[in-house]
Write an enzyme that holds these catalytic residues in place. Structure first.
Site, PDB file in Angstrom:
ATOM      1  N   LYS A 190      11.694  13.621 -16.335  1.00  0.00           N
ATOM      2  CA  LYS A 190      12.824  12.836 -16.836  1.00  0.00           C
ATOM      3  C   LYS A 190      13.112  13.253 -18.274  1.00  0.00           C
ATOM      4  O   LYS A 190      12.236  13.189 -19.138  1.00  0.00           O
ATOM      5  CB  LYS A 190      12.461  11.346 -16.772  1.00  0.00           C
ATOM      6  CG  LYS A 190      13.503  10.436 -17.363  1.00  0.00           C
ATOM      7  CD  LYS A 190      13.091   8.976 -17.230  1.00  0.00           C
ATOM      8  CE  LYS A 190      14.060   8.076 -17.974  1.00  0.00           C
ATOM      9  NZ  LYS A 190      13.590   6.699 -18.069  1.00  0.00           N
ATOM     10  N   ILE A 198       6.549  -0.132 -19.017  1.00  0.00           N
ATOM     11  CA  ILE A 198       5.269   0.581 -18.983  1.00  0.00           C
ATOM     12  C   ILE A 198       4.913   1.026 -20.402  1.00  0.00           C
ATOM     13  O   ILE A 198       3.741   1.032 -20.783  1.00  0.00           O
ATOM     14  CB  ILE A 198       5.309   1.731 -17.957  1.00  0.00           C
ATOM     15  CG1 ILE A 198       5.393   1.108 -16.548  1.00  0.00           C
ATOM     16  CG2 ILE A 198       4.086   2.644 -18.078  1.00  0.00           C
ATOM     17  CD1 ILE A 198       5.588   2.083 -15.413  1.00  0.00           C
ATOM     18  N   TYR A 258      12.628   2.319 -38.993  1.00  0.00           N
ATOM     19  CA  TYR A 258      11.546   1.350 -38.902  1.00  0.00           C
ATOM     20  C   TYR A 258      10.200   2.011 -39.177  1.00  0.00           C
ATOM     21  O   TYR A 258      10.029   3.189 -38.920  1.00  0.00           O
ATOM     22  CB  TYR A 258      11.433   0.832 -37.464  1.00  0.00           C
ATOM     23  CG  TYR A 258      12.614   0.129 -36.904  1.00  0.00           C
ATOM     24  CD1 TYR A 258      13.330  -0.799 -37.639  1.00  0.00           C
ATOM     25  CD2 TYR A 258      12.982   0.368 -35.585  1.00  0.00           C
ATOM     26  CE1 TYR A 258      14.387  -1.477 -37.070  1.00  0.00           C
ATOM     27  CE2 TYR A 258      14.045  -0.313 -35.016  1.00  0.00           C
ATOM     28  CZ  TYR A 258      14.742  -1.225 -35.755  1.00  0.00           C
ATOM     29  OH  TYR A 258      15.764  -1.892 -35.190  1.00  0.00           O
TER      30      TYR A 258
HETATM   31  C1  LIG Z   1      13.159  -5.280 -11.339  1.00  0.00           C
HETATM   32  C2  LIG Z   1      12.135  -4.570 -12.142  1.00  0.00           C
HETATM   33  C3  LIG Z   1      12.308  -3.213 -12.430  1.00  0.00           C
HETATM   34  C4  LIG Z   1      11.382  -2.527 -13.225  1.00  0.00           C
HETATM   35  N1  LIG Z   1      11.572  -1.221 -13.546  1.00  0.00           N
HETATM   36  C5  LIG Z   1      10.750  -0.622 -14.434  1.00  0.00           C
HETATM   37  C6  LIG Z   1      10.948   0.713 -14.871  1.00  0.00           C
HETATM   38  O1  LIG Z   1      11.849   1.416 -14.414  1.00  0.00           O
HETATM   39  N2  LIG Z   1      10.110   1.211 -15.804  1.00  0.00           N
HETATM   40  C7  LIG Z   1       9.074   0.484 -16.310  1.00  0.00           C
HETATM   41  O2  LIG Z   1       8.368   0.966 -17.191  1.00  0.00           O
HETATM   42  N3  LIG Z   1       8.819  -0.740 -15.862  1.00  0.00           N
HETATM   43  C8  LIG Z   1       9.632  -1.313 -14.960  1.00  0.00           C
HETATM   44  N4  LIG Z   1       9.366  -2.590 -14.528  1.00  0.00           N
HETATM   45  C9  LIG Z   1       8.180  -3.267 -14.989  1.00  0.00           C
HETATM   46  C10 LIG Z   1       6.970  -2.820 -14.205  1.00  0.00           C
HETATM   47  O3  LIG Z   1       7.179  -2.987 -12.829  1.00  0.00           O
HETATM   48  C11 LIG Z   1       5.794  -3.657 -14.634  1.00  0.00           C
HETATM   49  O4  LIG Z   1       5.704  -3.657 -16.028  1.00  0.00           O
HETATM   50  C12 LIG Z   1       4.537  -3.105 -14.108  1.00  0.00           C
HETATM   51  O5  LIG Z   1       4.609  -2.971 -12.735  1.00  0.00           O
HETATM   52  C13 LIG Z   1       3.378  -3.953 -14.487  1.00  0.00           C
HETATM   53  O6  LIG Z   1       3.250  -5.064 -13.700  1.00  0.00           O
HETATM   54  P1  LIG Z   1       1.931  -5.912 -13.883  1.00  0.00           P
HETATM   55  O7  LIG Z   1       0.771  -5.041 -13.611  1.00  0.00           O
HETATM   56  O8  LIG Z   1       1.997  -6.606 -15.178  1.00  0.00           O
HETATM   57  O9  LIG Z   1       2.086  -7.031 -12.768  1.00  0.00           O
HETATM   58  P2  LIG Z   1       1.969  -6.968 -11.166  1.00  0.00           P
HETATM   59  O10 LIG Z   1       2.391  -5.664 -10.633  1.00  0.00           O
HETATM   60  O11 LIG Z   1       2.692  -8.177 -10.680  1.00  0.00           O
HETATM   61  O12 LIG Z   1       0.429  -7.123 -10.871  1.00  0.00           O
HETATM   62  C14 LIG Z   1      -0.196  -8.380 -10.942  1.00  0.00           C
HETATM   63  C15 LIG Z   1      -1.611  -8.281 -10.442  1.00  0.00           C
HETATM   64  O13 LIG Z   1      -2.265  -9.512 -10.663  1.00  0.00           O
HETATM   65  C16 LIG Z   1      -2.994  -9.863  -9.514  1.00  0.00           C
HETATM   66  N5  LIG Z   1      -3.151 -11.308  -9.492  1.00  0.00           N
HETATM   67  C17 LIG Z   1      -2.214 -12.273  -9.686  1.00  0.00           C
HETATM   68  N6  LIG Z   1      -2.760 -13.502  -9.583  1.00  0.00           N
HETATM   69  C18 LIG Z   1      -4.081 -13.306  -9.342  1.00  0.00           C
HETATM   70  C19 LIG Z   1      -5.189 -14.177  -9.116  1.00  0.00           C
HETATM   71  N7  LIG Z   1      -5.043 -15.505  -9.124  1.00  0.00           N
HETATM   72  N8  LIG Z   1      -6.389 -13.623  -8.878  1.00  0.00           N
HETATM   73  C20 LIG Z   1      -6.569 -12.280  -8.854  1.00  0.00           C
HETATM   74  N9  LIG Z   1      -5.561 -11.415  -9.050  1.00  0.00           N
HETATM   75  C21 LIG Z   1      -4.346 -11.925  -9.271  1.00  0.00           C
HETATM   76  C22 LIG Z   1      -2.188  -9.295  -8.366  1.00  0.00           C
HETATM   77  O14 LIG Z   1      -2.994  -9.132  -7.234  1.00  0.00           O
HETATM   78  C23 LIG Z   1      -1.759  -7.968  -8.969  1.00  0.00           C
HETATM   79  O15 LIG Z   1      -2.792  -7.027  -8.780  1.00  0.00           O
HETATM   80  C24 LIG Z   1      10.257  -3.236 -13.700  1.00  0.00           C
HETATM   81  C25 LIG Z   1      10.056  -4.576 -13.360  1.00  0.00           C
HETATM   82  C26 LIG Z   1      10.983  -5.246 -12.597  1.00  0.00           C
HETATM   83  C27 LIG Z   1      10.743  -6.696 -12.266  1.00  0.00           C
END
Ligand SMILES: Cc1cc2nc3c(=O)[nH]c(=O)nc-3n(C[C@H](O)[C@H](O)[C@H](O)COP(=O)(O)OP(=O)(O)OC[C@H]3O[C@@H](n4cnc5c(N)ncnc54)[C@H](O)[C@@H]3O)c2cc1C
Length: 508
Positions: free
Chosen positions: A84, A352, A437
């Site tokens: 990209k 990310i 910045y």
């Molecule tokens: C519409 C959309 C588009 C996006 N596009 C981009 C993009 O193009 N580029 C980019 O950089 N980011 C993007 N993002 C953001 C990106 O998807 C997230 O930042 C990234 O996936 C990180 O997610 P996470 O790991 O924080 O959460 P999640 O992927 O939701 O993971 C949560 C974890 O917590 C665990 N968990 C939850 N509750 C419990 C519990 N009680 N006990 C044990 N485990 C638990 C789940 O099992 C899972 O493993 C986008 C997000 C959205 C919503």
């Protein structure tokens, strides 16, 4: 009492959540601090699943991967990744407009004066063409070319950086393998109870649904939008930024690829939000980010599906969010990384990056003992700046528009932006100057790309430009454009580069 006396040392970090944030954090901590004896445990509950739609990234991820020793070809193949070089914005200032925010410079600065000032002078004369013709990554995007930048700073091929577009469902497992190989312990199960110290309020342990209790010194909340530790337990609070960024939903669907493999992401403005298109090796990721206050789920769905370039590969999925951030990213002995810490829509692919910054800053400020108020305050100060600066940059895309074809665009065009953004826009409008910045993601070329791309041509240019002889400058501009074109014509086709470097996904 000597420093640290009577305080508990931080020997065990417990990460709850195994999405992109959880496994990146686990891989980062074990790679950088494992040798110090730090123990890292990650708990995830597969039945909940991960968000899995983060597919477009920023160049900083390469630095993260390099730092923890990821082999690029293996990573590309394992995550079906593409390269990209920027993001194309379609229909933002006016319908029919298009520009690319490149990961690189415009032209070459001269005597400390930014190139866009010279361009502005000749643009005023109507003879400089588009500023975007002076960006090597923009030309490469238009021609579907890719090649890693040159390490020779004198080469025009050194004026850009690159990121990846990858299958988010494959990135976390890739990081998991790396983290487990290096010693991270993984536990499967749902965390159903969180215990706190009765005096300090610090988290002392989490308990899984099978009764297994896991104690730790520092906890990282990577439970995504649940915010199990930071919000449900510590009630940290949330700063809601919907006032400036009212989009609160997204509908996402992958589809079959069509046409050449483009080395960039596309963001097309829609009547109440925007649609993304992210090309991967095996498919194209698509989504529509929209404001439920200005359109319906049905209309958003239809607009997404009607604009797919190939057959849908799954049922469209709706995700809900509130734009903003936790009041404290690090609260007590819990750091919120990933969606648990906050969310800014993926218009500039920043989520990310924010995960990565959360990990990097934690490593930089990693506490030796509990308590650690100073480290916590500094962490929160730096992360707040990161979030706020990205917020301003995103708001700019919506606010610097001439669109008046929907109530959504009327609202975005006429709203009062954050003061910090207002100042930046005013400074640029006068003389094309960009406030810089000490911290923060988007540097001068990024602001110039979006401001000029969205028709905010400054009234004047830096007066030092007039010290350079016009004929000389005219010749320089023409020569530079040709030089860049020639350099790009020598680059590989994007798909050919991937195939020739062992980066193709393994189709089983
Ligand atoms: C519409 C959309 C588009 C996006 N596009 C981009 C993009 O193009 N580029 C980019 O950089 N980011 C993007 N993002 C953001 C990106 O998807 C997230 O930042 C990234 O996936 C990180 O997610 P996470 O790991 O924080 O959460 P999640 O992927 O939701 O993971 C949560 C974890 O917590 C665990 N968990 C939850 N509750 C419990 C519990 N009680 N006990 C044990 N485990 C638990 C789940 O099992 C899972 O493993 C986008 C997000 C959205 C919503």
């Amino acid at each position: 009492m000597t420093w640290g006396e009577g305080r508990r040392s931080i020997d065990h970090v417990v990460i709850v959540g195994g999405g992109t944030a959880g496994w990146m954090t686990a891989a980062g901590l074990i790679s950088m601090l494992g040798a110090t004896g730090l123990k890292v445990t990650l708990i995830e509950f597969e039945a909940i699943g991960i968000v899995g739609v983060g597919e477009a990234t920023l160049p900083h991820i390469k630095h993260f991967n390099d730092t923890i020793g990821v082999n690029e070809a293996e990573f590309m193949a394992a995550t079906s990744a593409t390269f990209k070089l920027g993001i194309e914005f379609v229909d933002w200032a006016r319908k029919g407009d298009s520009y690319i925010h490149p990961f690189g410079e415009f032209g070459l600065a001269n005597e400390g004066v930014g190139f866009h000032h010279y361009w502005r002078k000749f643009h005023g004369h109507g003879e400089a063409g588009s500023l975007f013709d002076y960006s090597l990554p923009v030309i490469a995007c238009r021609e579907g070319k890719f090649q890693p930048p040159s390490e020779d700073p004198r080469s025009v091929l050194s004026t850009y950086r690159y990121a990846y577009q990858f299958d988010a469902l494959k990135y976390a497992p890739f990081m998991r393998k790396l983290a487990e190989t290096r010693g991270v312990k993984r536990l499967e199960g749902k965390v159903t109870k969180v215990s706190q110290d009765s005096e300090s309020g610090d988290i002392t342990a989490v308990t899984l649904d099978d009764g297994h209790e896991v104690t730790g010194d520092l906890f990282v909340d990577c439970t995504g939008f649940f915010g199990l530790l930071t919000e449900q337990t510590l009630a940290t609070g949330y700063e809601d930024w919907s006032e400036w960024l009212p989009c609160d939903r997204a509908v996402a669907v992958p589809c079959e690829s069509a046409g050449p493999l483009l080395p960039y992401t596309r963001a097309t403005a829609d009547s109440a939000g925007w649609r993304w298109r992210i090309p991967l090796q095996h498919r194209t990721g698509n989504g529509h980010v929209y404001s439920s206050g200005f359109t319906s789920d049905e209309a958003a769905h239809d607009s997404l599906v009607d604009n797919l370039e190939g057959a849908a590969l799954a049922d469209p999925r709706i995700l809900r969010f509130t734009t903003g951030k936790r009041r404290k990213l690090w609260n007590k002995n819990c750091v919120a990384i990933g969606l648990s810490g906050g969310f800014l829509e993926p218009l500039e692919s920043t989520s990310i990056y924010l995960i990565q910054e959360g990990i990097t800053k934690l490593l930089e400020l990693f506490p030796a003992h509990d308590g650690c108020d100073t480290e916590r305050r500094e962490y929160n100060r730096r992360m707040d700046l990161e979030f706020e600066r990205i917020r301003d940059f995103l708001v700019l895309h919506y606010h610097a528009t001439e669109r008046d074809d929907s109530t959504f665009w009327d609202h975005m065009r006429t709203m009062t932006p954050p003061d910090s953004l207002r100042d930046k826009m005013d400074l640029f409008a006068a003389h094309g100057r960009v406030a810089t910045y000490d911290h923060g993601l988007f540097l001068v070329p990024s602001w110039i790309a979006v401001l000029i791309g969205q028709r905010r041509i400054p009234a004047k240019y830096d007066p030092r430009v007039d010290l350079v002889e016009e004929a000389h400058m005219r010749q320089h501009l023409g020569g530079l454009r040709q030089h860049m074109q020639r350099a790009v014509s020598g680059m590989s086709e994007h798909n050919v580069f991937i195939a020739q470097h062992g980066m193709q996904e393994q189709v089983v």
